[in-house]
Design an enzyme around this catalytic site. Structure first.
Site, PDB file in Angstrom:
ATOM      1  CD  GLN A  10      -3.087   0.979   2.125  1.00  0.00           C
ATOM      2  OE1 GLN A  10      -3.365  -0.119   2.573  1.00  0.00           O
ATOM      3  NE2 GLN A  10      -3.757   2.064   2.486  1.00  0.00           N
ATOM      4  CB  SER A  91       2.141  -5.846   2.936  1.00  0.00           C
ATOM      5  OG  SER A  91       0.963  -5.640   3.684  1.00  0.00           O
ATOM      6  CG  LEU A  92      -1.985  -4.877  -1.738  1.00  0.00           C
ATOM      7  CD1 LEU A  92      -3.316  -5.599  -1.675  1.00  0.00           C
ATOM      8  CD2 LEU A  92      -2.155  -3.407  -2.048  1.00  0.00           C
ATOM      9  NE  ARG A 116      -4.020  -8.030   3.371  1.00  0.00           N
ATOM     10  CZ  ARG A 116      -3.105  -7.072   3.275  1.00  0.00           C
ATOM     11  NH1 ARG A 116      -3.361  -5.986   2.546  1.00  0.00           N
ATOM     12  NH2 ARG A 116      -1.956  -7.181   3.903  1.00  0.00           N
ATOM     13  CG  HIS A 201       1.260  -6.794   8.389  1.00  0.00           C
ATOM     14  ND1 HIS A 201       0.962  -7.963   7.735  1.00  0.00           N
ATOM     15  CD2 HIS A 201       1.335  -5.829   7.441  1.00  0.00           C
ATOM     16  CE1 HIS A 201       0.884  -7.721   6.433  1.00  0.00           C
ATOM     17  NE2 HIS A 201       1.095  -6.430   6.233  1.00  0.00           N
ATOM     18  CD  GLN A 250      -0.557 -10.590   3.620  1.00  0.00           C
ATOM     19  OE1 GLN A 250      -1.689 -10.126   3.565  1.00  0.00           O
ATOM     20  NE2 GLN A 250       0.280 -10.590   2.598  1.00  0.00           N
TER      21      GLN A 250
END
Length: 315
Positions: A10, A91-92, A116, A201, A250
């Site tokens: 992101q 991440s994403l 998400r 996270h 995640q």
């Protein structure tokens, strides 16, 4: 050279992130953005072409927009006959990596990305969250600072990721994150606040993780056809079941990007192509592996240069 495609998270978002690319390849707007508009019922094409920075404050919008832009760039690379030797995502970005590895269809991944973002935004609004990158202290030192901030405030703040050896992310409730970052600054650290829209996270997302798991169970995962490294474990993902487990954890697990890049390098990868918007991920890779060759693709010129160099070395 051995090449990995890596997909950003992101922090790489910016308004109009796909405008130049879609001006050159308008067919991609129909293939991805307008298809996603119809599927999700939100104007992602508009956000990626002419949106404002405020449009990206909501992770339920920003995250699908970044994912789609990575898909569009991946389509260009594939159209040039370019294939990676391995893939990974930050991440994403792990969702785009799963598509590139053949684990998920892009529309399946898009639904998961949207859900998400919605779940995390809901938690973030309820608990009052904040996220920051802290440059300087070791991960162990920052974990100690977070523990002291938790004890002092009664709120959650945790290490949420190791982006590179000297940059660690903390995430949690706003008061505790502020106290931890103040302490880190007092010890000589530099702090950069991140606009994520939720406590990614961190353990605050435990409830969201349970709800997300229900959707994962109903999603068809496939074994990777391209070697895939998980940003959750920093290790290889070799089966559909392992991919699902990594995604399930995640939301609450820290990103292990330094470990993921190290795993790729240990396998012989010495060239990284950042597939999607921004240049954040390329910068992290350069600081983890100073000798690595890194390509960005965030503008048509950069994308064309990457294609030329990749094609030349593949010949």
């Amino acid at each position: 050279m051995t090449t990995a495609f890596v997909f950003p998270g992101q922090g790489s978002a910016y308004a109009g992130m796909a405008k130049e690319l879609l001006a050159l390849r308008p067919d991609l707007a129909d293939t991805y953005y307008r298809t996603a508009d119809d599927l999700l019922g939100i104007p992602l094409a508009g956000v990626c072409l002419d949106g404002s920075p405020r449009d990206l404050d909501d992770p339920a919008v920003a995250q699908p927009a970044i994912f789609l832009t990575s898909m569009a760039v991946l389509e260009v690379l594939r159209g040039e006959g370019l294939r990676p030797d391995a893939v990974a995502g930050h991440s994403l970005g792990e969702y785009a990596a799963l598509v590139a590895a053949g684990v998920l269809e892009w529309t399946e991944a898009l639904w998961l990305v949207r859900l998400r973002g919605e779940l995390v935004a809901t938690v973030g609004d309820r608990v009052g969250s904040a996220t920051a990158a802290v440059i300087g202290p070791s991960r162990a030192e920052l974990a100690r600072i977070c523990a002291e901030a938790r004890a002092a405030t009664g709120q959650v703040v945790e290490v949420a990721g190791d982006n590179e050896p000297r940059q660690t992310v903390v995430s949690g409730q706003a008061e505790a994150v502020a106290r931890a970052t103040d302490a880190a600054r007092a010890a000589g650290a530099r702090v950069e606040w991140l606009r994520t829209g939720g406590p990614f996270h961190s353990s605050l997302l435990g409830e969201a993780e349970a709800e997300f798991t229900e959707t994962l169970i109903a999603t068809e995962f496939r074994d990777p056809v391209v070697p895939l490294v998980s940003g959750v474990t920093g290790g290889w993902v070799t089966s559909a079941a392992e991919a699902a487990v990594a995604l399930r954890g995640q939301l609450t697990s820290p990103v292990r990007w330094t470990g993921a890049v190290g795993t790729l390098a240990a396998s012989g990868v010495d060239r990284f192509v950042e597939v999607g918007p921004g240049r954040v991920l390329g910068g992290l890779v350069r600081r983890i592996l100073p000798g690595a060759r890194v390509h960005s693709t965030h503008t048509p010129d950069r994308l064309a240069l990457a294609v030329d160099e990749l094609t030349a070395t593949a010949a």
